[in-house]
Design an enzyme around this catalytic site. Structure first.
Site, short mmCIF file in Angstrom:
data_model
loop_
_atom_site.label_atom_id
_atom_site.label_comp_id
_atom_site.label_asym_id
_atom_site.label_seq_id
_atom_site.Cartn_x
_atom_site.Cartn_y
_atom_site.Cartn_z
N HIS A 56 -79.77 -58.23 -2.90
CA HIS A 56 -79.71 -58.01 -4.35
C HIS A 56 -78.60 -58.87 -4.93
O HIS A 56 -77.49 -58.93 -4.37
CB HIS A 56 -79.47 -56.54 -4.65
CG HIS A 56 -79.52 -56.23 -6.12
ND1 HIS A 56 -80.53 -56.70 -6.93
CD2 HIS A 56 -78.69 -55.52 -6.92
CE1 HIS A 56 -80.32 -56.29 -8.17
NE2 HIS A 56 -79.21 -55.58 -8.19
N HIS A 75 -76.54 -57.31 -13.52
CA HIS A 75 -77.64 -57.69 -12.63
C HIS A 75 -78.97 -57.23 -13.20
O HIS A 75 -79.03 -56.45 -14.15
CB HIS A 75 -77.41 -57.12 -11.22
CG HIS A 75 -77.08 -55.66 -11.17
ND1 HIS A 75 -77.84 -54.74 -10.46
CD2 HIS A 75 -76.06 -54.94 -11.72
CE1 HIS A 75 -77.30 -53.54 -10.57
NE2 HIS A 75 -76.23 -53.62 -11.34
N CYS A 82 -84.08 -60.68 -9.29
CA CYS A 82 -82.63 -60.62 -9.50
C CYS A 82 -81.93 -61.93 -9.17
O CYS A 82 -80.94 -62.30 -9.81
CB CYS A 82 -82.03 -59.48 -8.69
SG CYS A 82 -82.26 -59.61 -6.89
#
Length: 249
Positions: free
Chosen positions: A30, A42, A154
């Site tokens: 991530h 994010h 992401c």
């Protein structure tokens, strides 16, 4: 940080850093932008459809922090559900290890990295520009479009904040290294499958299979890098919403 690891101490973090943490035994990472004061901006699946409606989304894109019955006292309160969110560093890491994504990587080092999606050949814009983009998209409704593991994830968000670069063609795959790795490994599997039917002995097949796999992996990894692709354009942050709207239609 070194050749084989981008691991980072918290004390070395700087605003504008593109950071990431591995999930699910190095299957997926991530990514986000550190903006200072223990805060990370994010892009997640929170409150929206992913766009692929597949099991891949569940297995590979469970990137948002796990919900808690007790709200984190360090996370800024927000009603934002557009996918771009702000979290404290601890919630972003979700118990994982902190790493920093590298920019302007030497081509030899880029290819020598054992894991995908840890660096790029592309240069980064100045930290203040990176932080501005991240904060701008945080404040916009649906600022970075709909989360899609293959086209808009992401890592795409973090790379855009760092470089201002976006894939212009709605039919193209993501600019992230994760997706390039998936396609490269798929192609490697196809090549290996073809070699099984080749008219040669088992040792030659093994050597050809390993060699073709390595070459295919390197070629796909290099050709899909954001700095190499021809379907990438520099987009002002004020125009990102319009770009994503056009790609969605």
């Amino acid at each position: 940080m070194g050749l084989f690891s981008n691991r980072l101490d918290r004390e070395s973090l700087k605003p504008g850093d593109h950071i990431y943490s591995w999930r699910a035994a190095y299957i997926y990472a991530h990514h986000g932008i550190y903006v200072g004061d223990e805060k990370v901006i994010h892009f997640t699946r929170t409150g929206q459809k992913t766009g692929t409606s597949s099991v891949v989304d569940v297995l590979m894109v469970s990137s948002a922090p796990l919900p808690s019955l007790i709200p984190c006292p360090n996370c800024p309160p927000t009603n934002n559900t557009n996918g771009v969110i702000a979290s404290c560093l601890d919630c972003f890491l979700a118990g994982g290890v902190l790493y920093r994504f590298e920019y302007s990587t030497n081509p030899a080092i880029f290819l020598a990295k054992p894991l995908d999606a840890t660096c790029t050949l592309a240069p980064s814009d100045p930290p203040e520009t990176v932080v501005f983009r991240a904060n701008y998209l945080l404040d916009l409704e649906n600022g970075f479009g709909c989360y899609n593991v293959f086209k808009n994830n992401c890592q795409d968000f973090a790379i855009y904040c760092k470089t201002g670069l976006l894939v212009s063609n709605k039919k193209s795959i993501s600019q992230s290294g994760h997706v390039a790795s998936i396609f490269g490994k798929t192609l490697t599997g196809v090549v290996s499958g073809m070699l099984k039917f080749a008219n040669t002995n088992i040792y030659a097949k093994t050597a050809l299979g390993v060699g073709s796999g390595v070459v295919t992996h390197f070629v796909s990894r290099y050709s899909y890098d954001i700095s190499i692709r021809s379907d990438v354009i520099k987009v002002p942050v004020e125009e990102v919403v319009q770009i994503h709207h056009k790609k969605a239609n």
